[in-house]
Design an enzyme around this catalytic site. Structure first.
Site, PDB file in Angstrom:
ATOM      1  N   ARG A  22       4.193  -7.160   5.098  1.00  0.00           N
ATOM      2  CA  ARG A  22       4.263  -7.047   6.660  1.00  0.00           C
ATOM      3  C   ARG A  22       4.391  -8.383   7.470  1.00  0.00           C
ATOM      4  NH1 ARG A  22      -1.234  -3.873   6.657  1.00  0.00           N
ATOM      5  NH2 ARG A  22      -1.405  -5.563   4.724  1.00  0.00           N
ATOM      6  N   ASN A  23       3.833  -9.297   6.418  1.00  0.00           N
ATOM      7  CA  ASN A  23       3.792 -10.808   6.974  1.00  0.00           C
ATOM      8  C   ASN A  23       5.417 -11.028   7.114  1.00  0.00           C
ATOM      9  OD1 ASN A  23       1.025 -12.111   7.088  1.00  0.00           O
ATOM     10  ND2 ASN A  23       1.033 -10.799   5.189  1.00  0.00           N
ATOM     11  N   LYS A  65      -3.433  -5.659  11.405  1.00  0.00           N
ATOM     12  CA  LYS A  65      -3.646  -7.274  11.502  1.00  0.00           C
ATOM     13  C   LYS A  65      -2.893  -8.057  10.290  1.00  0.00           C
ATOM     14  CE  LYS A  65      -6.133  -7.545  15.199  1.00  0.00           C
ATOM     15  NZ  LYS A  65      -5.336  -8.091  16.517  1.00  0.00           N
ATOM     16  N   LYS A  90      -0.688 -16.582  -1.092  1.00  0.00           N
ATOM     17  CA  LYS A  90       0.881 -15.962  -0.964  1.00  0.00           C
ATOM     18  C   LYS A  90       1.201 -15.356   0.501  1.00  0.00           C
ATOM     19  CE  LYS A  90      -0.355 -11.487  -1.014  1.00  0.00           C
ATOM     20  NZ  LYS A  90      -0.010 -10.881  -0.014  1.00  0.00           N
ATOM     21  N   ALA A 144       0.764  -1.460   0.231  1.00  0.00           N
ATOM     22  CA  ALA A 144      -0.163  -0.047  -0.063  1.00  0.00           C
ATOM     23  C   ALA A 144       0.918   1.228  -0.062  1.00  0.00           C
ATOM     24  CB  ALA A 144      -0.885  -0.106   1.185  1.00  0.00           C
TER      25      ALA A 144
HETATM   26  N1  LIG Z   1      -1.601  -2.748   3.306  1.00  0.00           N
HETATM   27  C1  LIG Z   1      -1.221  -3.477   2.056  1.00  0.00           C
HETATM   28  O1  LIG Z   1      -0.109  -3.313   1.499  1.00  0.00           O
HETATM   29  C2  LIG Z   1      -2.385  -4.164   1.481  1.00  0.00           C
HETATM   30  C3  LIG Z   1      -2.135  -4.478   0.114  1.00  0.00           C
HETATM   31  C4  LIG Z   1      -2.882  -5.336  -0.758  1.00  0.00           C
HETATM   32  C5  LIG Z   1      -4.052  -6.154   0.107  1.00  0.00           C
HETATM   33  N2  LIG Z   1      -4.180  -5.706   1.432  1.00  0.00           N
HETATM   34  C6  LIG Z   1      -5.403  -6.614   1.856  1.00  0.00           C
HETATM   35  O2  LIG Z   1      -6.372  -5.567   2.318  1.00  0.00           O
HETATM   36  C7  LIG Z   1      -7.046  -6.044   3.472  1.00  0.00           C
HETATM   37  C8  LIG Z   1      -6.733  -5.081   4.563  1.00  0.00           C
HETATM   38  O3  LIG Z   1      -5.671  -4.733   5.038  1.00  0.00           O
HETATM   39  P1  LIG Z   1      -5.071  -3.447   5.371  1.00  0.00           P
HETATM   40  O4  LIG Z   1      -3.539  -3.137   5.320  1.00  0.00           O
HETATM   41  O5  LIG Z   1      -5.982  -2.403   4.692  1.00  0.00           O
HETATM   42  O6  LIG Z   1      -5.509  -3.433   6.933  1.00  0.00           O
HETATM   43  P2  LIG Z   1      -5.731  -2.427   8.232  1.00  0.00           P
HETATM   44  O7  LIG Z   1      -5.550  -3.180   9.226  1.00  0.00           O
HETATM   45  O8  LIG Z   1      -5.014  -1.197   7.719  1.00  0.00           O
HETATM   46  O9  LIG Z   1      -7.322  -2.241   8.139  1.00  0.00           O
HETATM   47  C9  LIG Z   1      -8.102  -1.591   7.188  1.00  0.00           C
HETATM   48  C10 LIG Z   1      -9.529  -1.202   7.591  1.00  0.00           C
HETATM   49  O10 LIG Z   1     -10.143  -2.170   8.314  1.00  0.00           O
HETATM   50  C11 LIG Z   1     -10.765  -1.513   9.418  1.00  0.00           C
HETATM   51  N3  LIG Z   1     -10.896  -2.580  10.656  1.00  0.00           N
HETATM   52  C12 LIG Z   1      -9.922  -2.809  11.501  1.00  0.00           C
HETATM   53  N4  LIG Z   1     -10.233  -3.535  12.496  1.00  0.00           N
HETATM   54  C13 LIG Z   1     -11.627  -3.814  12.378  1.00  0.00           C
HETATM   55  C14 LIG Z   1     -12.498  -4.487  12.953  1.00  0.00           C
HETATM   56  N5  LIG Z   1     -12.422  -5.005  14.015  1.00  0.00           N
HETATM   57  N6  LIG Z   1     -13.710  -4.263  12.288  1.00  0.00           N
HETATM   58  C15 LIG Z   1     -14.095  -3.744  11.424  1.00  0.00           C
HETATM   59  N7  LIG Z   1     -13.196  -3.130  10.386  1.00  0.00           N
HETATM   60  C16 LIG Z   1     -11.858  -3.218  11.154  1.00  0.00           C
HETATM   61  C17 LIG Z   1      -9.707  -0.476   9.947  1.00  0.00           C
HETATM   62  O11 LIG Z   1     -10.675   0.628  10.455  1.00  0.00           O
HETATM   63  C18 LIG Z   1      -9.258   0.064   8.389  1.00  0.00           C
HETATM   64  O12 LIG Z   1     -10.065   1.026   7.917  1.00  0.00           O
HETATM   65  C19 LIG Z   1      -6.246  -7.318   4.038  1.00  0.00           C
HETATM   66  O13 LIG Z   1      -6.977  -8.550   3.585  1.00  0.00           O
HETATM   67  C20 LIG Z   1      -4.934  -7.439   3.258  1.00  0.00           C
HETATM   68  O14 LIG Z   1      -4.252  -8.172   2.851  1.00  0.00           O
HETATM   69  C21 LIG Z   1      -3.452  -4.876   1.898  1.00  0.00           C
HETATM   70  O1  LIG Z   2       2.255  -6.430   3.886  1.00  0.00           O
HETATM   71  P1  LIG Z   2       1.324  -7.687   3.569  1.00  0.00           P
HETATM   72  O2  LIG Z   2       2.445  -8.798   3.984  1.00  0.00           O
HETATM   73  O3  LIG Z   2       0.198  -7.870   4.169  1.00  0.00           O
HETATM   74  O4  LIG Z   2       1.161  -7.788   2.111  1.00  0.00           O
HETATM   75  C1  LIG Z   2       0.626  -6.598   1.656  1.00  0.00           C
HETATM   76  C2  LIG Z   2      -0.008  -7.232   0.378  1.00  0.00           C
HETATM   77  O5  LIG Z   2      -1.031  -8.087   0.470  1.00  0.00           O
HETATM   78  C3  LIG Z   2       0.833  -7.102  -1.247  1.00  0.00           C
HETATM   79  O6  LIG Z   2       0.147  -7.447  -2.273  1.00  0.00           O
END
Ligand SMILES: NC(=O)c1ccc[n+]([C@@H]2O[C@H](COP(=O)([O-])OP(=O)(O)OC[C@H]3O[C@@H](n4cnc5c(N)ncnc54)[C@H](O)[C@@H]3O)[C@@H](O)[C@H]2O)c1
Ligand SMILES: O=P(O)(O)OC[C@H](O)CO
EC number: 1.1.1.8
Length: 261
Positions: A182-183, A211, A118, A66
């Protein structure tokens, strides 16, 4: 148009809260990487959304750390869809920018399983980094992981296409997450502590409320493999879960025979 993007652990509760509140002509897309394991077997998050809310749901997955997208560095992503191509084209148009290239693929399960599985491979890559095993070992883990991703996806959904693994959601996401996610980072810290510090403790310390997806996905995958009698076919996936839960030491990440699937 509804976009879902939260850690997958919360999606069941979120769908329950939305149940009965969505009316009219609604299309959804899930960026959520993960699955739920129900009594009847694994349920991908897009299916959970479709079933609980009665709406069509595409997925958007890809090599997308992100904070790199936030500063507009070029990257690609994959929209997985079923049925009509029209809605996929709408999502592609909505998400595309000059620095974010989105490709539609008619394989929603394949795209979503790539994004989900992945994260387990990225945990394995983090163990390799924490133990300072080097680049050859890390490449081996990424290759074995990709192979297990493909094999499990096809066992669960025979319609999954080989070509999906060459899209951004496949090999490219394995690479970026195993290098910069992050993983990987938290699993590296876990291995450096030789498993003495728990993932929960490290997650709280390192991710400021975010998370991890990979540790719970490894547990969910393990449950599916155990239920189906497939544990021996997927040594990397099952070893990751056993390391995360302290049943094996991080060094076990290279201590198994690869099964020819
Ligand atoms: N961060 C990345 O680089 C990235 C990239 C691609 C895909 N993803 C995927 O996107 C999804 C979200 O990841 P993220 O990094 O945005 O997560 P995050 O931890 O930043 O949370 C995203 C949103 O979830 C909400 N949230 C948190 N706890 C909650 C709860 N208990 N109930 C309801 N909503 C809640 C938060 O308020 C926030 O708006 C994951 O499945 C992740 O794998 C993340
Ligand atoms: O930071 P991670 O390990 O949750 O990975 C983020 C995205 O899933 C990458 O596409």
């Amino acid at each position: 148009m509804l976009v879902f993007v939260t850690p997958h652990q919360f999606m069941d509760g979120i769908c329950k809260k939305l149940d009965g509140k969505i009316t009219g002509d609604v299309e959804a897309i899930s960026l959520v990487k993960g699955m739920e394991v129900k009594k009847e077997g694994p349920c991908m998050i897009s299916s959970l959304i479709s079933k609980q809310l009665g709406i069509n749901c595409c997925v958007l997955m890809g090599a997308n750390i992100a904070n790199e997208i936030a500063v507009e560095k070029f990257s690609e992503a994959t929209v997985g869809y079923r049925g009509s191509r029209e809605i996929a084209d709408t999502w592609v148009q909505l998400f595309s920018t000059p620095y974010f290239m989105v490709t539609p693929v008619h394989d929603v399960e394949g795209v979503e399983l790539c994004g989900t599985l992945k994260n387990v491979v990225a945990i394995a890559a983090g163990f390799v980094d924490g133990l300072e095993m080097g680049n050859n070992t890390k490449a081996a883990i990424m290759r074995i992981g990709l192979r297990e991703m493909k094999a499990l996806s096809k066992l669960l959904f025979p319609s999954v296409k080989d070509s999906t693994f060459f899209e951004s959601c496949g090999v490219a996401d394995v690479i970026t997450t195993c290098l910069g996610g992050r993983n990987r980072r938290v699993a590296e810290a876990f291995a450096k502590s030789r498993g003495k510090r728990s993932f929960d403790e490290l997650e709280a310390e390192m991710l400021q409320g975010q998370k991890l997806q990979g540790v719970s996905t490894a547990k969910e995958v393990y449950e599916v493999l155990k239920h189906c009698g497939w544990l021996e076919m997927f040594p990397l996936f099952s070893t990751v879960h056993q390391i995360c839960t302290g049943r094996l030491q991080p060094e076990a990440i290279v201590q198994y025979r690869e099964n020819k699937l």
